[in-house]
Every structure is written in structure tokens, then in C-alpha cells.
Design a protein around this motif. Structure first.
Motif, PDB file in Angstrom:
ATOM      1  N   SER A  43       0.813  -1.226   0.000  1.00  0.00           N
ATOM      2  CA  SER A  43       0.000   0.000   0.000  1.00  0.00           C
ATOM      3  C   SER A  43       0.840   1.268   0.000  1.00  0.00           C
ATOM      4  CB  SER A  43      -0.951   0.036   1.209  1.00  0.00           C
ATOM      5  OG  SER A  43      -1.685  -1.158   1.289  1.00  0.00           O
ATOM      6  N   THR A  44       2.065   1.155  -0.453  1.00  0.00           N
ATOM      7  CA  THR A  44       2.897   2.361  -0.528  1.00  0.00           C
ATOM      8  C   THR A  44       3.321   2.561  -1.975  1.00  0.00           C
ATOM      9  OG1 THR A  44       4.834   1.025  -0.019  1.00  0.00           O
ATOM     10  CG2 THR A  44       3.800   2.190   1.821  1.00  0.00           C
ATOM     11  N   ASP A  45       3.430   3.805  -2.342  1.00  0.00           N
ATOM     12  CA  ASP A  45       3.734   4.133  -3.726  1.00  0.00           C
ATOM     13  C   ASP A  45       5.213   4.509  -3.854  1.00  0.00           C
ATOM     14  OD1 ASP A  45       2.786   4.744  -6.461  1.00  0.00           O
ATOM     15  OD2 ASP A  45       3.509   6.753  -5.910  1.00  0.00           O
ATOM     16  N   TRP A  46       5.890   3.877  -4.763  1.00  0.00           N
ATOM     17  CA  TRP A  46       7.320   4.108  -4.940  1.00  0.00           C
ATOM     18  C   TRP A  46       7.580   4.592  -6.362  1.00  0.00           C
ATOM     19  CZ3 TRP A  46      11.062   2.737  -1.086  1.00  0.00           C
ATOM     20  CH2 TRP A  46      10.517   2.178   0.067  1.00  0.00           C
ATOM     21  N   THR A  47       8.583   5.449  -6.491  1.00  0.00           N
ATOM     22  CA  THR A  47       8.924   5.970  -7.817  1.00  0.00           C
ATOM     23  C   THR A  47      10.294   5.432  -8.227  1.00  0.00           C
ATOM     24  OG1 THR A  47       7.800   8.004  -7.206  1.00  0.00           O
ATOM     25  CG2 THR A  47       9.167   8.077  -9.202  1.00  0.00           C
ATOM     26  N   VAL A  48      10.373   4.968  -9.476  1.00  0.00           N
ATOM     27  CA  VAL A  48      11.680   4.520  -9.993  1.00  0.00           C
ATOM     28  C   VAL A  48      12.409   5.762 -10.497  1.00  0.00           C
ATOM     29  CG1 VAL A  48      12.859   3.055 -11.666  1.00  0.00           C
ATOM     30  CG2 VAL A  48      10.701   2.289 -10.650  1.00  0.00           C
TER      31      VAL A  48
END
Lengths: 231, 392
Positions: free
Chosen positions: B174-179
């Protein structure tokens, strides 16, 4: 004339399953050097078996076989192969040429068993093809030759290594009358002019007339003495 | 003997066009066998090479005692301090140990080629990671920042998985990560991973335990003493391994499986190919029974006949071997594949068709051909001449 082929009390049996069949019964025979002999007889009489013994393709069950002064009945398979290469030329009913080789390559085969150089081999091949009248067909493959021509190539192959003896198994059995006569005239010429001793198995009485002598076999035995050929 | 053998072999080979169909049975059967064998062995070679490239002898990895992989290891925060401060660990300019306490998590991402989900490792690494692993180079974008949900993606992972391009967002736990960046790592196992800041990754997974500590040693020779110190410390229960040793162990199981697959499947196919070769050569000998008998009547020996049939089988097999090896090389060399590694995540590696593998494939082909040609050759030679002439 001295005997080039001599058989003494030869017996040949074959085993078929549990059965032992005696094909030649205590057969004795002499063929003189320079002779042209026709071996005749009904099917199963032992003609081809006898021819195979004379040509060193097979060994007797008992008895002696001497050709050109050498006992061949006790030679091993390898020794027989070498002996055949030196002493016998074979002519078969269906020519038995190698289909992928040209006429000259077919004729050259027996010379590959000698120490002749390539140039000498080519020379001998040319000479043999000239004797049988096919020098102009040297580059043709068996499929491009008529039956008579193919048999002439086979005769050239039998001749090329200058063997003591020519062994012919039904050499005209696959040919029409006229072509058969041509082949038989050729064999006669080789016998007469080149001094080749020829032993020929045939069913054909007309073919047998070309020989100097006829031998008749029946049930593994010679049934009558030498018959002087009419021709 | 040689002249006879050459003559008969040349004749046999010239007659191949007349029986091209049966000759192809040998060539194709052996080509397929060799291609399968070489390609599976190329997988083994590529996988082993990838894992063998991972690690340096002056780096050690510390796991909980008895754990054979990071995923089933746990190390407390207090213990990581002891592990990093132990003698033998190299210090940076600020006298801090060059070490990284890490955790690995498994996330499912769709594969580019099939769209099906496969597991990828997300590795949380410490701030000293760039000093610890200088082979990791950012080739596009930038490094992740501490305390921010940012990831960098290994080049192999990028080629294999969808949705990990720079700028993409990945959601897990439920966490949003950016590459934010792409890295290279000499083609080693880390290139199949995503990396982010350890504390941020721990927090996303709501964990407080690490799974491994990797340290840079003062020298490769410092390892023995370092290991002694840790394994004799009563407050620790850990296994200490040099990195190359650890990754070699990780590859052992899969290499074994692939080797079994290569030689098991390859072996079964080889048996099939031997029967194919036997069948072909028996029919070749049978088709030429009259020719062989005629040659032997003329005076050719049995040995040249044996050798010529044998040579023909070998040459056809060699052709099959070359075709199979070439096909394996053209189709598979450098191909990228992924497979489940020790952490239940995908390890991406390149199939490597080495010259040694090509040679092995060709040797296999020749062995198959030799076995397939031997018995027909012997039969050809043992056939009595008079019988063969009469039968033909």
C-alpha cells in the motif's frame, strides 16, 4: 595343358534352421589353364555353389580346392579376399556396378587393391575399356548404359587387374539374345586371344555352346563327363 | 587399407543423395539433441556466471546462523552494530565501517514478454552501499534519496519486467514508490533487483529486523579473523561467508537441477538419436548390401567396409552436431532469461553458449554417431559374401 582349377572330394553343406543340406557331394573336378568351361544344370543343382568355391567366395565343408597351384580351402576370409584380388575376376548376372561411379571408376576398383600409381591405373582402365569396346563410354554412369554395355563394363572390371581366372555367374541371364551373343563372343575372344581361363555358370544351352567344354551338375554331382562344345 | 577405406567411404558418401531422407534422420535427430543439450548447458553457464560475478573476496555477508539465504535470515539492529564494528571491517574517511545492513522483500511484477507476474527482489540498502559496492553505477536517472520512497532498477530487471522504467510508480504494501534511476552492476545478480533506502523499505514493510549485513573487509586476508570474532561472540548466532562463496552456494541447487535436466533430457534424446542413427545406418547397409558384397568379392577387406560405414555415420553425426551447436548459438547465445533464485525471486541472466559448450555438443554428436554406426558397420562386414550376393 596343366589344371588351373582342381577340386578333390569336395563336400559343401548348408545349415538351414535345424536342417543340414548337402549341396555338393564328394565332387572332384579339374579345369585346364586356358579353358572356357560352361557349368550347366537345373536350379538347385549346386552350380553357383561350385562357382563360389572356385572363385574363393566360399569354403568347402570338406575336401580340397586348389586354384593356380594354391590351396584356397583353408584360407581365412581376409586371406581369401587378398587371393581373389590377385587371381579372380568376377562377372555377375546383374553386372553389380556401383551406380554412383562412372564406368572408368567402376573398372578402376580392383586396381585400388594394387600398388599401381594413379597414372598407371588410368592407363590400365583405358586398355580394359578398349578391349571391351567401350572406351568412349568411360565417363558414363551405369544408369546411362544399356544392359549389354553395363555387362561389358563389368567384364572390363573383371579383366583390369589381369586375373588368372574369370568367373562368370549367368553373365547373359539379363540380356536379350543378340546382346547375349555379343557378350559371349567377347568372352570367347578373351579366352582365345588373351588366354583367360573362364568358368561360366549358365542355364542357357546356346550360351554354353560358346564354351570349350560343358560340365553338367545335378543334385550336387557331375552327371556326365566333359562334353566338347559344338562352337 | 587406407586407399580401400577412402575409396569405399567416398562411394558411400556419393550415394547419400540417393538416400537423403534416411540420412536426414541422423542429422536432424542429432542436431535437435545437441541444440537442446547446448542450450540447457548454456543456461547453467549463464546462471553460474551471473552468480559468480556477484561478490568480491574482500566482502563478507553475515546471516543468521543456519540460514541458507537472506530471505529466511533475521538480524536485530543491535547485532548489526556488533557485526559492522568487528575488527577487519574497512572504515571510510569518517572512520565509519563500510557496511550495509539490508533487507530483501519480494514483490510481484508483470514480465515484459508474457505479462505474467513474477517475483522481483526489492533490496533495502544502507547509506554506505555506494562505497561497499562500487561496481553499481547509475547509468540513467539518479540515485534514490534516503527517507524517500524511491527505487533504482537494475538493467536486467528493466529488460525483463514491465512498469519499472524511470518515472514509473510501483505499489507494494500500500505504498507508492517511484523509480528514479537505472543501474548496472557488471551483469551480476544485483542487476535483477530494485534497490531503495533501507530505513524506508523497512518502514514500508513494517519491519524492524534486517536480514543480512554485508561488509567490506580491510583485505581478503582479514576474512578468517573477522569470521572467528563473530562466530565466537556469545551474543551472536551468525554465519559468515565470503560473498563469492555465498552466491556460489545459491547457484548450486539450480545448477544441479539444470545439469540434471541437460544430461537427463539430453541423455534420453541421445538414446533416441542413437536408435535413429542405428536405424538409418542399418537401412543404408541393407540398401547397399549388394554393393558391399560386390566390393568384397573383388577383394576389398572387411575392415575398410567397417571403417567406411563408421565414418559415414560419424560424418553425418558431425554435421548434425555442427547444425545443432550452431542453432543453439544463433538462437540462444546472449538471450536473457530469468529463473527463480534462492530468495524465491527472479535472477535474470544471459544464456552463454561458450566455445567449450559447442565443443561438448559436437563431441556428444560424434559419440552418438559412433554408437549408431558401429553395429551396422560390423553387420556389413560380417555378412558372408556368397550369401549377400545370392540374397541381393
Amino acid at each position: 595343358m596343366s589344371a588351373i582349377v582342381s577340386l578333390r572330394n569336395v563336400v559343401k553343406t548348408y545349415t538351414r534352421g535345424k536342417q543340414t543340406v548337402e549341396v555338393l557331394h564328394n565332387l572332384s573336378l579339374e579345369i585346364a589353364q586356358g579353358d572356357f568351361v560352361a557349368l550347366m544344370g537345373p536350379s538347385g543343382s549346386g552350380k553357383t555353389t561350385l562357382l563360389n568355391l572356385i572363385g574363393g567366395l566360399d569354403r568347402p565343408t570338406s575336401g580340397e580346392v586348389s586354384v593356380a597351384g594354391e590351396r584356397i580351402d583353408s584360407l581365412s576370409s581376409g586371406q581369401l579376399a587378398k587371393w581373389r584380388a590377385r587371381n579372380v575376376g568376377f562377372v555377375f548376372q546383374f553386372y553389380n556396378l556401383m551406380p554412383m561411379l562412372t564406368a572408368e571408376r567402376n573398372v578402376e576398383l580392383p586396381l585400388l587393391l594394387t600398388n599401381l600409381s594413379g597414372a598407371q591405373r588410368r592407363q590400365n582402365v583405358q586398355a580394359a575399356l578398349t578391349v571391351v569396346g567401350l572406351a568412349d563410354r568411360a565417363k558414363h554412369k551405369p544408369a546411362e548404359l544399356s544392359g549389354g554395355q553395363a555387362q561389358r563394363v563389368a567384364i572390363a572390371r573383371a579383366l583390369v587387374a589381369d586375373p588368372t581366372l574369370l568367373v562368370c555367374d549367368e553373365p547373359t541371364g539379363d540380356l536379350d539374345r543378340a546382346t547375349a551373343d555379343d557378350i559371349l563372343h567377347l568372352l570367347q575372344m578373351l579366352n582365345r586371344d588373351h588366354g583367360k581361363t573362364i568358368v561360366m555358370v549358365t542355364h542357357d544351352p546356346k550360351a554354353a555352346e560358346f564354351a570349350s567344354h560343358q560340365l553338367h551338375l545335378d543334385k550336387g554331382q557331375l552327371v556326365e563327363g566333359d562334353v566338347k562344345a559344338a562352337a | 587399407m587406407l586407399k580401400q577405406t577412402v575409396a569405399i567411404t567416398a562411394m558411400n558418401l556419393r550415394s547419400i543423395p540417393q538416400r537423403v531422407g534416411t540420412s536426414w534422420v541422423i542429422v536432424i535427430g542429432i542436431a535437435v539433441t545437441v541444440a537442446v543439450l547446448v542450450s540447457v548447458l548454456a543456461m547453467v553457464a549463464g546462471f553460474s556466471k551471473t552468480l559468480a560475478n556477484t561478490g568480491r573476496p574482500d566482502r563478507a555477508i553475515v546471516l543468521r546462523g543456519g540460514s541458507n539465504a537472506e530471505l529466511n535470515s533475521t538480524i536485530s539492529r543491535e547485532n548489526t552494530v556488533t557485526i559492522m564494528d568487528a575488527p577487519g571491517v574497512k572504515k571510510d574517511a569518517d572512520a565509519k565501517p563500510i557496511a550495509s545492513a539490508e533487507m530483501v522483500a519480494v514483490v510481484a511484477l508483470p514480465q515484459r514478454r508474457t505479462g505474467t507476474a513474477a517475483n522481483v527482489t526489492v533490496r533495502g540498502v544502507g547509506t554506505k552501499s555506494p562505497l561497499l559496492r562500487p561496481e553499481i553505477r547509475i547509468v540513467a536517472g539518479r540515485m534514490f534519496q534516503p527517507a524517500v520512497r524511491e527505487l533504482i532498477v537494475g538493467r536486467s530487471a528493466l529488460t525483463q519486467f514491465a512498469g519499472v522504467d524511470i518515472g514509473s510508480h510501483i505499489t507494494f504494501r500500500s505504498t507508492d514508490w517511484t523509480v528514479v534511476g537505472e543501474f548496472e552492476s557488471n551483469g551480476d545478480a544485483h542487476e535483477s533487483e530494485l534497490m531503495g533506502d533501507i530505513e524506508t523499505v523497512l518502514s514500508a514493510f513494517r519491519r524492524n529486523l534486517f536480514q543480512s549485513v554485508t561488509v567490506l573487509l580491510e583485505s581478503p586476508d582479514a576474512f578468517a579473523h573477522y569470521k572467528d570474532v563473530l562466530t565466537t561472540d556469545p551474543t551472536l548466532t551468525v554465519d559468515v561467508k565470503r560473498e563469492p562463496e555465498y552466491y556460489a552456494e545459491q547457484s548450486k541447487q539450480l545448477s544441479k537441477l539444470l545439469n540434471f535436466l541437460a544430461f537427463g533430457v539430453g541423455g534420453i534424446m541421445a538414446v533416441g538419436a542413437i536408435f535413429g542413427a542405428l536405424n538409418t545406418m542399418y537401412s543404408a547397409v541393407s540398401a547397399r548390401a549388394l554393393e558391399i558384397a560386390t566390393l568384397r568379392a573383388i577383394g576389398f577387406g572387411a575392415a575398410p567396409v567397417v571403417v567406411s560405414v563408421f565414418v559415414e555415420a560419424l560424418l553425418l553425426s558431425l554435421l548434425g552436431g555442427l547444425v545443432g551447436a550452431l542453432a543453439a548459438w544463433l538462437m540462444f547465445n546472449g538471450n536473457t532469461v530469468n529463473t527463480l533464485g534462492a530468495n524465491f525471486t527472479q535472477v535474470v541472466f544471459h544464456l552463454t553458449v561458450t566455445p567449450h559448450l559447442l565443443l561438448s555438443g559436437i563431441v556428444w554428436a560424434c559419440v552418438i554417431g559412433a554408437l549408431g554406426g558401429l553395429f551396422p558397420a560390423i553387420r556389413a562386414a560380417r555378412q558372408p559374401v556368397a550369401t549377400a550376393l545370392r540374397a541381393a
